[in-house]
Design a protein around this motif. Structure first.
Motif, PDB file in Angstrom:
ATOM      1  N   HIS A 259      -6.882   4.192  -1.146  1.00 62.61           N
ATOM      2  CA  HIS A 259      -5.456   3.835  -1.072  1.00 62.61           C
ATOM      3  C   HIS A 259      -5.039   3.051  -2.312  1.00 62.61           C
ATOM      4  CE1 HIS A 259      -4.926   4.264   3.572  1.00 62.61           C
ATOM      5  NE2 HIS A 259      -5.599   5.277   3.017  1.00 62.61           N
ATOM      6  N   LYS A 260      -3.800   3.266  -2.741  1.00 58.56           N
ATOM      7  CA  LYS A 260      -3.312   2.625  -3.963  1.00 58.56           C
ATOM      8  C   LYS A 260      -2.524   1.371  -3.601  1.00 58.56           C
ATOM      9  CE  LYS A 260      -0.864   3.475  -8.272  1.00 58.56           C
ATOM     10  NZ  LYS A 260      -0.113   4.456  -9.088  1.00 58.56           N
TER      11      LYS A 260
ATOM     12  N   THR B  17      -0.043   4.258   0.080  1.00 63.87           N
ATOM     13  CA  THR B  17      -0.530   5.281   1.007  1.00 63.87           C
ATOM     14  C   THR B  17      -0.129   4.949   2.442  1.00 63.87           C
ATOM     15  OG1 THR B  17      -2.442   5.591  -0.452  1.00 63.87           O
ATOM     16  CG2 THR B  17      -2.545   6.584   1.735  1.00 63.87           C
ATOM     17  N   CYS B  18      -0.345   3.688   2.816  1.00 66.27           N
ATOM     18  CA  CYS B  18       0.065   3.248   4.164  1.00 66.27           C
ATOM     19  C   CYS B  18       1.573   3.064   4.276  1.00 66.27           C
ATOM     20  CB  CYS B  18      -0.627   1.924   4.524  1.00 66.27           C
ATOM     21  SG  CYS B  18      -2.421   2.010   4.600  1.00 66.27           S
TER      22      CYS B  18
ATOM     23  N   CYS C 194       0.856  -1.187   0.000  1.00 70.12           N
ATOM     24  CA  CYS C 194       0.000   0.000   0.000  1.00 70.12           C
ATOM     25  C   CYS C 194       0.886   1.230   0.000  1.00 70.12           C
ATOM     26  CB  CYS C 194      -0.929   0.008   1.212  1.00 70.12           C
ATOM     27  SG  CYS C 194      -1.976   1.489   1.270  1.00 70.12           S
TER      28      CYS C 194
END
Length: 575
Positions: A63-64, A41-42, A39
């Protein structure tokens, strides 16, 4: 800290080795699951099960997610081998203290650096240090080149030693031939001279022999005449003969007596001159020559990294506490292995401990007048005495509790003291013809085998230190404004005399085994190479620098002075 990191990196480990990718959410639950997604984003690798949360929770749907292997191609997780964790608290390193040049975890930042002025997050300062990697690579490349040069030099030295041994055999063989030729010529010369002397002496002896035979013949004739007169002559004839012979007999007796008194035994001998005479001893007892192993220190005068620079880090005023009578005089200072500083106060008979910020954290009352101090191990220091024949050992704990643990009786009064190795010290003497000696851990005392200058140093007129890598003793002569560098192996010395060195007091071994000297009357710290070359001179903002010491990682210098009413203890960063 750097040394601790080096010790933790074992041979065979590859720093930055790529680890197998596991789901970070699972790892937090102490479960190992291969990551399939990443992830962006994370900023986290996740397994299929954990990544499905993005499809369940509405605020995570934007999220990507990308394939883990694809993400790993551009983003590698490195095994930092513990480099990213605090040595003391084992927590992640998150902050950098610019005051102490130290990496900190959250606990360190709160407990040890809350009074510091500049403490920033590592991530913030790391963005500014974009050239760190290139600088490290450049240093390592230079170090690699020097190490390779050392390897080539060692191989060359081994070849040269083998060649030197072969040359010795050839040289001795040539000397043997020359000596035999010398003795052949000597034999011919001496025999010819001896035969000439024999011939001349024989002529003289023959003349004496002939003269003596004449004396014997005349004596025989006289005795026969007297015998005949006694048998056949009357008293008138006897009287006439006696009167006429008396004078002749007196002359004969006088001549024979003189010859007898001057008798000489004649002999011919040949004595070697003292320069050629060999005693009747085996060759291993008396060798008519000297076998020398010479070692030359390369003077890297063209190097651009030998001179140091000093940056003041901390400075404190040395004032007499209310319970002390006299103003402090720090006659000895040394760094403990962990960076704390220990000092001995000669005026008030005390031992003091300072932390890395030069804050006093421990104090101990001594029964003797201390002269110098050296850190023996992580928690033990040795202190020499100016008024008693002993060395005292103190135990200093990590929490700065100080106790006396041992007293060592010695036969000589000692001033300066430093480590020679893990079993012996090099000590400077007081009022002794041997200006420096060795004392073992068991308090046995030995001479160094050095031919020192023919003088006696009273207390506080000389200071010594030791360079272990080259087995050299450094000795200051305060009255003669000279620093002597003695090579123990070759028993040779290099006197360092320079206008920048006036009344040299303390001395310490600095980076690259250079020597840092306190020049008392020029208010400077002077850096000297082992060959006696002045590398740099640093003006101090304190008057009359007196003692200096260098930290064990060679990164810090501490200096104290003797200026009455303005005594200080200062700490410098060495670069």
């Amino acid at each position: 800290m750097t040394e601790n990191r080096r010790r933790k990196t074992k041979m065979g480990e590859v720093f930055g080795q790529v680890k197998q990718i596991f789901c970070q959410s699972c790892l937090n639950r102490e479960k190992q699951t291969i990551a399939k997604k990443f992830c962006q984003t994370c900023n986290e690798f996740q397994c299929n099960e954990c990544s499905n949360v993005h499809n369940v929770l509405l605020f995570l749907k934007n999220h990507k997610l990308v394939d883990a292997e694809e993400a790993n191609a551009s983003r590698l997780l490195l095994d930092m081998k513990g480099f990213d964790r605090c040595d003391q608290h084992k927590k992640p390193l998150e902050f950098y203290c610019d005051d102490d040049n130290t990496l900190c975890c959250s606990t360190c930042a709160i407990l040890d650096h809350r009074k510091c002025h500049i403490v920033v997050e590592i991530e913030q300062i790391a963005e500014e240090m974009t050239t760190l990697s290139s600088r490290l690579e450049e240093k390592l490349q230079k170090t690699k080149e020097k190490a390779e040069s050392i390897a080539r030099h060692i191989l060359s030295a081994k070849d040269q030693l083998a060649q030197d041994v072969n040359d010795l055999l050839v040289k001795i063989g040539g000397m043997r031939d020359e000596v035999m030729k010398l003795f052949d010529n000597l034999e011919l010369f001496v025999v010819n001279r001896a035969e000439s002397l024999q011939e001349k002496t024989l002529i003289k002896l023959t003349e004496k022999q002939s003269q003596n035979e004449n004396y014997l013949a005349y004596v025989t004739e006289c005795l026969e005449r007297i015998d005949s007169i006694n048998k056949n002559g009357n008293h008138v004839q006897k009287f006439i003969v006696e009167q006429k012979m008396e004078n002749e007999v007196n002359i004969l007796c006088r001549n024979v007596r003189e010859e007898y008194q001057n008798l000489q035994t004649v002999s011919i001998s040949f004595d070697f001159d003292k320069t050629l005479r060999l005693p009747p001893l085996p060759v291993d007892t008396y060798v008519p020559g000297q076998l020398l192993l010479k070692s030359y220190q390369r003077d890297d005068s063209g190097s651009d990294d030998t001179a140091i620079s000093l940056t003041l880090v901390s400075s404190i005023d040395l004032k007499a506490p209310e319970d002390d009578i006299y103003e402090p005089l720090y006659s000895g200072i040394d760094f403990l292995f962990d960076g704390r500083l220990v000092a001995v106060d000669n005026s008030n008979n005390k031992c003091l401990v300072y932390n890395q910020k030069l804050e006093e954290v421990g104090i101990f009352d001594l029964t003797n007048r201390p002269q110098s101090v050296v850190a023996v191990s992580d928690e033990v220091v040795a202190i020499t005495s100016g008024d008693k024949y002993e060395i005292e050992f103190l135990h200093i704990t990590k929490s700065n509790k100080i106790t006396s643990c041992k007293r060592c009786k010695v036969q000589t009064k000692y001033d300066s003291i430093c480590l020679k190795d893990d079993r012996q010290y090099v000590v400077g003497t007081i009022g002794h013809k041997r200006h420096a000696r060795i004392v073992s851990l068991t308090c046995e005392e030995y001479d160094l085998g050095i031919d020192f200058e023919n003088k006696i140093f009273p207390i506080d007129s000389s200071y010594c230190t030791y360079i272990s890598n080259s087995d050299k003793v450094v000795l200051t002569d305060r009255d003669e404004h000279t620093v002597f560098i003695y090579d123990i192996e070759t028993n040779t010395s290099v006197p360092v005399i320079d206008d920048r060195i006036q009344e040299p007091c303390g001395a310490a071994v600095g980076p690259a085994d250079t020597i840092l000297v306190c020049s008392h009357n020029t208010n400077a710290i002077v850096q000297v190479s082992q060959t006696g070359r002045i590398l740099s001179s640093h003006d101090m903002d304190i008057d009359l620098p007196y003692r200096a010491c260098v930290s064990h990682d060679k990164s810090f210098l501490a200096v104290t002075n003797t200026c009455v009413g303005n005594k200080k203890l200062q700490k410098f960063k060495i670069s």
